[in-house]
Design a protein around this motif. Structure first.
Motif, mmCIF file in Angstrom:
data_model
loop_
_atom_site.group_PDB
_atom_site.id
_atom_site.type_symbol
_atom_site.label_atom_id
_atom_site.label_comp_id
_atom_site.label_asym_id
_atom_site.label_seq_id
_atom_site.Cartn_x
_atom_site.Cartn_y
_atom_site.Cartn_z
ATOM 1 N N MET A 100 0.830 -1.201 0.000
ATOM 2 C CA MET A 100 0.000 0.000 0.000
ATOM 3 C C MET A 100 0.868 1.255 0.000
ATOM 4 O O MET A 100 0.575 2.225 -0.702
ATOM 5 N N VAL A 101 1.961 1.231 0.761
ATOM 6 C CA VAL A 101 2.919 2.345 0.773
ATOM 7 C C VAL A 101 3.617 2.435 -0.585
ATOM 8 O O VAL A 101 3.849 3.522 -1.116
ATOM 9 N N PHE A 102 3.942 1.280 -1.146
ATOM 10 C CA PHE A 102 4.637 1.239 -2.425
ATOM 11 C C PHE A 102 3.852 1.940 -3.527
ATOM 12 O O PHE A 102 4.438 2.516 -4.444
ATOM 13 N N GLY A 103 2.530 1.923 -3.433
ATOM 14 C CA GLY A 103 1.723 2.646 -4.412
ATOM 15 C C GLY A 103 2.111 4.115 -4.497
ATOM 16 O O GLY A 103 2.134 4.701 -5.583
ATOM 17 N N TYR A 104 2.459 4.713 -3.372
ATOM 18 C CA TYR A 104 2.900 6.110 -3.356
ATOM 19 C C TYR A 104 4.299 6.232 -3.947
ATOM 20 O O TYR A 104 4.592 7.196 -4.674
ATOM 21 N N MET A 105 5.154 5.260 -3.660
ATOM 22 C CA MET A 105 6.510 5.280 -4.200
ATOM 23 C C MET A 105 6.485 5.173 -5.731
ATOM 24 O O MET A 105 7.257 5.842 -6.417
ATOM 25 N N VAL A 106 5.598 4.344 -6.245
ATOM 26 C CA VAL A 106 5.481 4.153 -7.694
ATOM 27 C C VAL A 106 5.096 5.458 -8.384
ATOM 28 O O VAL A 106 5.592 5.766 -9.474
ATOM 29 N N VAL A 107 4.254 6.236 -7.751
ATOM 30 C CA VAL A 107 3.806 7.488 -8.365
ATOM 31 C C VAL A 107 4.991 8.414 -8.626
ATOM 32 O O VAL A 107 5.031 9.098 -9.655
ATOM 33 N N ARG A 108 5.975 8.407 -7.748
ATOM 34 C CA ARG A 108 7.146 9.259 -7.976
ATOM 35 C C ARG A 108 7.848 8.893 -9.274
ATOM 36 O O ARG A 108 8.395 9.756 -9.952
ATOM 37 N N ALA A 109 7.830 7.611 -9.636
ATOM 38 C CA ALA A 109 8.430 7.181 -10.901
ATOM 39 C C ALA A 109 7.504 7.445 -12.081
ATOM 40 O O ALA A 109 7.965 7.708 -13.198
ATOM 41 N N LEU A 110 6.196 7.372 -11.843
ATOM 42 C CA LEU A 110 5.234 7.570 -12.936
ATOM 43 C C LEU A 110 5.147 9.026 -13.401
ATOM 44 O O LEU A 110 4.878 9.277 -14.576
ATOM 45 N N LEU A 111 5.354 9.966 -12.515
ATOM 46 C CA LEU A 111 5.182 11.380 -12.874
ATOM 47 C C LEU A 111 6.084 11.792 -14.043
ATOM 48 O O LEU A 111 5.588 12.345 -15.032
ATOM 49 N N PRO A 112 7.400 11.523 -13.994
ATOM 50 C CA PRO A 112 8.214 11.901 -15.158
ATOM 51 C C PRO A 112 7.852 11.106 -16.409
ATOM 52 O O PRO A 112 7.952 11.620 -17.529
ATOM 53 N N LEU A 113 7.409 9.865 -16.226
ATOM 54 C CA LEU A 113 7.004 9.054 -17.371
ATOM 55 C C LEU A 113 5.800 9.682 -18.077
ATOM 56 O O LEU A 113 5.772 9.774 -19.307
ATOM 57 N N VAL A 114 4.812 10.114 -17.305
ATOM 58 C CA VAL A 114 3.634 10.763 -17.903
ATOM 59 C C VAL A 114 4.061 12.043 -18.613
ATOM 60 O O VAL A 114 3.599 12.321 -19.730
ATOM 61 N N ARG A 115 4.948 12.805 -17.993
ATOM 62 C CA ARG A 115 5.405 14.045 -18.636
ATOM 63 C C ARG A 115 6.087 13.757 -19.975
ATOM 64 O O ARG A 115 5.894 14.485 -20.944
ATOM 65 N N LEU A 116 6.868 12.690 -20.022
ATOM 66 C CA LEU A 116 7.574 12.332 -21.252
ATOM 67 C C LEU A 116 6.622 11.757 -22.304
ATOM 68 O O LEU A 116 6.559 12.245 -23.436
ATOM 69 N N VAL A 117 5.885 10.724 -21.954
ATOM 70 C CA VAL A 117 5.031 10.033 -22.930
ATOM 71 C C VAL A 117 3.926 10.952 -23.438
ATOM 72 O O VAL A 117 3.524 10.849 -24.600
ATOM 73 N N SER A 118 3.477 11.883 -22.613
ATOM 74 C CA SER A 118 2.417 12.800 -23.063
ATOM 75 C C SER A 118 2.900 13.717 -24.185
ATOM 76 O O SER A 118 2.083 14.300 -24.891
ATOM 77 N N ARG A 119 4.190 13.828 -24.361
ATOM 78 C CA ARG A 119 4.753 14.665 -25.425
ATOM 79 C C ARG A 119 4.987 13.884 -26.727
ATOM 80 O O ARG A 119 5.296 14.468 -27.751
ATOM 81 N N LEU A 120 4.879 12.570 -26.655
ATOM 82 C CA LEU A 120 5.094 11.726 -27.832
ATOM 83 C C LEU A 120 3.838 11.691 -28.699
ATOM 84 O O LEU A 120 2.738 11.968 -28.211
#
Length: 174
Positions: A49-69
């Protein structure tokens, strides 16, 4: 979804309090007991359950990058990830089991607090335009992943994930 920044941050604060209360009220035996509806123990599930928050830190830059593709590239990326759902599930299960030995009851609340503090700082800097950035997601990986998710959705995701799994804990009521 589309909660406001204030609602997302309120959810983060609530979850921090709930995790602290659950850990404070649980015995070692409680934490070693199997959760309800998963193969994890309560302690392993709490870490997940805590890891779900940790994963979001990795997802944020991914969304920023992929949203530009170009859109087809984002859809192809999500399709490749969806094709890897079975290996993801194995890694997700065993990873949470292993990580719970490090981020155990003595460390996971502190890890959540640091992670939420970082997420809150980032969220406070987001603009309406940045929160609207979106990308296709591997919606087979998690019941709260949608086919397309905005940055705002990603910030809101871990609290939905936490609340869902909280119902699977076999701990005494807090």
């Amino acid at each position: 979804m589309n909660p406001t920044k204030a609602e997302i941050e309120a959810g983060y604060r609530r979850v921090q309090g709930e995790l602290g209360a659950r850990l404070a009220g649980a015995t070692t035996e409680d934490l070693r007991r199997r959760s309800s509806g998963t193969r994890w123990t309560n302690e392993e599930l709490l870490f997940h359950m805590v890891f779900g928050y940790m994963v979001v830190r990795a997802l944020l830059p991914l969304v920023r990058l992929v949203s530009r593709l170009p859109a087809p590239a984002g859809r192809a990326f999500a399709a490749v990830l969806n094709a890897g759902t079975r290996p993801f599930d194995v890694v997700n299960y065993w990873g949470s089991r292993a990580a719970a030995t490090v981020f155990n009851r003595r460390r996971m609340a502190r890890k959540l607090a640091k992670t939420i503090a970082a997420l809150t700082r980032q969220l406070d800097r987001e603009t309406p335009a940045s929160l609207a950035r979106s990308m296709p997601f591997p919606d087979r990986w998690d019941p709260f992943f949608q086919p397309v998710m905005s940055l705002n959705d990603v910030y809101a995701y871990p609290t939905l994930h936490f609340d869902f799994h909280a119902k699977q804990l076999s701990l005494p009521p807090t």
